[in-house]
Scaffold this motif. Structure first.
Motif, PDB file in Angstrom:
ATOM      1  N   ILE A  60       0.850  -1.193   0.000  1.00  0.00           N
ATOM      2  CA  ILE A  60       0.000   0.000   0.000  1.00  0.00           C
ATOM      3  C   ILE A  60       0.881   1.238   0.000  1.00  0.00           C
ATOM      4  O   ILE A  60       2.080   1.174   0.287  1.00  0.00           O
ATOM      5  CB  ILE A  60      -0.945   0.027   1.228  1.00  0.00           C
ATOM      6  N   ALA A  61       0.292   2.380  -0.327  1.00  0.00           N
ATOM      7  CA  ALA A  61       1.045   3.626  -0.352  1.00  0.00           C
ATOM      8  C   ALA A  61       1.396   4.058   1.065  1.00  0.00           C
ATOM      9  O   ALA A  61       0.627   3.850   2.005  1.00  0.00           O
ATOM     10  CB  ALA A  61       0.227   4.721  -1.037  1.00  0.00           C
ATOM     11  N   LYS A  62       2.563   4.675   1.224  1.00  0.00           N
ATOM     12  CA  LYS A  62       2.975   5.183   2.530  1.00  0.00           C
ATOM     13  C   LYS A  62       1.968   6.202   3.046  1.00  0.00           C
ATOM     14  O   LYS A  62       1.662   6.240   4.245  1.00  0.00           O
ATOM     15  CB  LYS A  62       4.365   5.811   2.433  1.00  0.00           C
ATOM     16  N   SER A  63       1.433   7.041   2.154  1.00  0.00           N
ATOM     17  CA  SER A  63       0.451   8.046   2.564  1.00  0.00           C
ATOM     18  C   SER A  63      -0.818   7.391   3.102  1.00  0.00           C
ATOM     19  O   SER A  63      -1.440   7.873   4.063  1.00  0.00           O
ATOM     20  CB  SER A  63       0.104   8.968   1.397  1.00  0.00           C
ATOM     21  N   THR A  64      -1.204   6.263   2.496  1.00  0.00           N
ATOM     22  CA  THR A  64      -2.382   5.524   2.966  1.00  0.00           C
ATOM     23  C   THR A  64      -2.151   5.013   4.382  1.00  0.00           C
ATOM     24  O   THR A  64      -3.013   5.140   5.262  1.00  0.00           O
ATOM     25  CB  THR A  64      -2.683   4.338   2.035  1.00  0.00           C
ATOM     26  N   LEU A  65      -0.977   4.426   4.617  1.00  0.00           N
ATOM     27  CA  LEU A  65      -0.652   3.907   5.943  1.00  0.00           C
ATOM     28  C   LEU A  65      -0.569   5.035   6.961  1.00  0.00           C
ATOM     29  O   LEU A  65      -1.051   4.895   8.098  1.00  0.00           O
ATOM     30  CB  LEU A  65       0.671   3.144   5.896  1.00  0.00           C
ATOM     31  N   SER A  66       0.007   6.158   6.568  1.00  0.00           N
ATOM     32  CA  SER A  66       0.110   7.295   7.474  1.00  0.00           C
ATOM     33  C   SER A  66      -1.267   7.792   7.893  1.00  0.00           C
ATOM     34  O   SER A  66      -1.515   8.083   9.069  1.00  0.00           O
ATOM     35  CB  SER A  66       0.902   8.424   6.806  1.00  0.00           C
ATOM     36  N   GLN A  67      -2.176   7.892   6.921  1.00  0.00           N
ATOM     37  CA  GLN A  67      -3.542   8.323   7.235  1.00  0.00           C
ATOM     38  C   GLN A  67      -4.245   7.309   8.126  1.00  0.00           C
ATOM     39  O   GLN A  67      -4.951   7.666   9.072  1.00  0.00           O
ATOM     40  CB  GLN A  67      -4.331   8.520   5.940  1.00  0.00           C
ATOM     41  N   LEU A  68      -4.030   6.024   7.836  1.00  0.00           N
ATOM     42  CA  LEU A  68      -4.660   4.973   8.636  1.00  0.00           C
ATOM     43  C   LEU A  68      -4.203   5.073  10.095  1.00  0.00           C
ATOM     44  O   LEU A  68      -5.011   4.992  11.020  1.00  0.00           O
ATOM     45  CB  LEU A  68      -4.293   3.611   8.056  1.00  0.00           C
ATOM     46  N   GLU A  69      -2.887   5.285  10.312  1.00  0.00           N
ATOM     47  CA  GLU A  69      -2.362   5.381  11.667  1.00  0.00           C
ATOM     48  C   GLU A  69      -2.797   6.674  12.359  1.00  0.00           C
ATOM     49  O   GLU A  69      -2.701   6.783  13.585  1.00  0.00           O
ATOM     50  CB  GLU A  69      -0.835   5.293  11.661  1.00  0.00           C
ATOM     51  N   SER A  70      -3.281   7.622  11.571  1.00  0.00           N
ATOM     52  CA  SER A  70      -3.801   8.866  12.153  1.00  0.00           C
ATOM     53  C   SER A  70      -5.289   8.766  12.457  1.00  0.00           C
ATOM     54  O   SER A  70      -5.893   9.728  12.929  1.00  0.00           O
ATOM     55  CB  SER A  70      -3.541  10.036  11.191  1.00  0.00           C
ATOM     56  N   GLY A  71      -5.885   7.612  12.148  1.00  0.00           N
ATOM     57  CA  GLY A  71      -7.303   7.422  12.428  1.00  0.00           C
ATOM     58  C   GLY A  71      -8.214   8.034  11.393  1.00  0.00           C
ATOM     59  O   GLY A  71      -9.377   8.312  11.672  1.00  0.00           O
ATOM     60  N   VAL A  72      -7.701   8.236  10.173  1.00  0.00           N
ATOM     61  CA  VAL A  72      -8.502   8.827   9.111  1.00  0.00           C
ATOM     62  C   VAL A  72      -9.138   7.728   8.280  1.00  0.00           C
ATOM     63  O   VAL A  72      -8.442   6.934   7.639  1.00  0.00           O
ATOM     64  CB  VAL A  72      -7.641   9.728   8.191  1.00  0.00           C
ATOM     65  N   GLY A  73     -10.464   7.662   8.292  1.00  0.00           N
ATOM     66  CA  GLY A  73     -11.174   6.718   7.442  1.00  0.00           C
ATOM     67  C   GLY A  73     -11.161   5.297   7.971  1.00  0.00           C
ATOM     68  O   GLY A  73     -10.708   5.011   9.076  1.00  0.00           O
ATOM     69  N   ASN A  74     -11.684   4.388   7.160  1.00  0.00           N
ATOM     70  CA  ASN A  74     -11.797   2.977   7.501  1.00  0.00           C
ATOM     71  C   ASN A  74     -11.244   2.139   6.355  1.00  0.00           C
ATOM     72  O   ASN A  74     -11.788   2.163   5.257  1.00  0.00           O
ATOM     73  CB  ASN A  74     -13.257   2.596   7.750  1.00  0.00           C
ATOM     74  N   PRO A  75     -10.185   1.380   6.592  1.00  0.00           N
ATOM     75  CA  PRO A  75      -9.572   0.604   5.517  1.00  0.00           C
ATOM     76  C   PRO A  75     -10.422  -0.579   5.120  1.00  0.00           C
ATOM     77  O   PRO A  75     -11.270  -1.047   5.881  1.00  0.00           O
ATOM     78  CB  PRO A  75      -8.250   0.143   6.140  1.00  0.00           C
ATOM     79  N   SER A  76     -10.172  -1.100   3.933  1.00  0.00           N
ATOM     80  CA  SER A  76     -10.899  -2.262   3.436  1.00  0.00           C
ATOM     81  C   SER A  76     -10.372  -3.536   4.072  1.00  0.00           C
ATOM     82  O   SER A  76      -9.300  -3.570   4.695  1.00  0.00           O
ATOM     83  CB  SER A  76     -10.751  -2.360   1.916  1.00  0.00           C
ATOM     84  N   VAL A  77     -11.140  -4.632   3.898  1.00  0.00           N
ATOM     85  CA  VAL A  77     -10.686  -5.943   4.359  1.00  0.00           C
ATOM     86  C   VAL A  77      -9.337  -6.288   3.737  1.00  0.00           C
ATOM     87  O   VAL A  77      -8.420  -6.768   4.420  1.00  0.00           O
ATOM     88  CB  VAL A  77     -11.721  -7.024   3.978  1.00  0.00           C
ATOM     89  N   GLU A  78      -9.193  -6.009   2.424  1.00  0.00           N
ATOM     90  CA  GLU A  78      -7.957  -6.355   1.734  1.00  0.00           C
ATOM     91  C   GLU A  78      -6.755  -5.623   2.324  1.00  0.00           C
ATOM     92  O   GLU A  78      -5.671  -6.197   2.485  1.00  0.00           O
ATOM     93  CB  GLU A  78      -8.088  -6.034   0.235  1.00  0.00           C
ATOM     94  N   THR A  79      -6.942  -4.325   2.650  1.00  0.00           N
ATOM     95  CA  THR A  79      -5.850  -3.550   3.230  1.00  0.00           C
ATOM     96  C   THR A  79      -5.438  -4.117   4.577  1.00  0.00           C
ATOM     97  O   THR A  79      -4.244  -4.274   4.877  1.00  0.00           O
ATOM     98  CB  THR A  79      -6.263  -2.076   3.395  1.00  0.00           C
ATOM     99  N   LEU A  80      -6.419  -4.480   5.406  1.00  0.00           N
ATOM    100  CA  LEU A  80      -6.106  -5.008   6.734  1.00  0.00           C
ATOM    101  C   LEU A  80      -5.462  -6.388   6.648  1.00  0.00           C
ATOM    102  O   LEU A  80      -4.546  -6.704   7.421  1.00  0.00           O
ATOM    103  CB  LEU A  80      -7.369  -5.065   7.585  1.00  0.00           C
ATOM    104  N   TRP A  81      -5.934  -7.226   5.716  1.00  0.00           N
ATOM    105  CA  TRP A  81      -5.299  -8.532   5.547  1.00  0.00           C
ATOM    106  C   TRP A  81      -3.842  -8.342   5.118  1.00  0.00           C
ATOM    107  O   TRP A  81      -2.946  -9.057   5.589  1.00  0.00           O
ATOM    108  CB  TRP A  81      -6.034  -9.361   4.506  1.00  0.00           C
TER     109      TRP A  81
END
Length: 210
Positions: A60-81
């Protein structure tokens, strides 16, 4: 892909995200995002990985991971797997909150993640702790004399999901009433009860031994 676009591809999340941008928001959605953010940060720190390295391993993109760790949005099942595989932990460790003594998840509640394309929603009810054994039972109970169980071996936990009917379930002093689709987990190493409140009450029970 930007995480906001991932979420927008999951139609059920679109309205929720718009509400949050107006300051309203869906509390369960925000709670899940915060839980996942804390879990990913915790597991990344445990693994000693940088944002860049984890994003690369998970595809995944580094920006996506950074946003995820900041609590922005809800990732998909595929991203979490993908993140779970990259971190060497089960998917459930990223979305399972700390457990109280008696845990109830009503139908329609719980941490839900959605697939990017398929009409697929996964609600985690319980993750299996390391070294545990789980036995699965189908329970059919009629109203009348309740089933009072003596304590099982130390460390036993019982998980019950009700399919039909209604029932009073749990430790004798903390039993809760549950209906179709509800889930409850409670210590099985204390006296506990299962009492059907309607005819033909059916449940799936998982007994977990550590």
């Amino acid at each position: 892909m930007d995480i906001v676009r991932q979420i927008e591809r999951i139609g059920v999340w679109s309205e929720r995200m718009e509400d949050e941008s107006r300051g309203g928001g869906d509390r369960s959605s925000r709670d899940l995002a915060a839980l996942i953010a804390a879990s990913v940060r915790r597991e990344r720190d445990r693994a000693g990985l940088s944002l860049t390295e984890l994003a690369k391993r998970a595809g995944i993109a580094k920006s996506t991971l950074s946003q995820l760790e900041s609590g922005v949005g809800n990732p998909s099942v595929e991203t979490l797997w993908g993140l779970g595989a990259a971190l060497g932990v089960p998917f459930s460790r990223l979305v399972d909150p700390p457990r109280p003594n008696v845990r109830v998840i009503r139908a329609g509640e719980g941490p839900v993640t959605y697939a990017e394309k398929a009409d697929y929603a996964a609600t985690l009810l319980s993750s299996c702790p390391p070294g545990a054994r789980r036995d699965i039972y189908r329970i059919v109970v009629q109203p009348g004399e309740p089933r009072i169980s003596e304590p099982h071996m130390s460390g036993t936990t019982e998980h019950v999901t009700l399919a039909t009917g209604r029932a009073l379930v749990g430790p004798n002093q903390e039993a809760v009433e549950i209906g179709p689709g509800d889930y409850v987990a409670y210590p099985g190493d204390v006296p506990h009860i299962f009492k059907a409140l309607e005819p033909d009450t059916v449940a799936v029970m998982v007994m977990e031994h550590i």
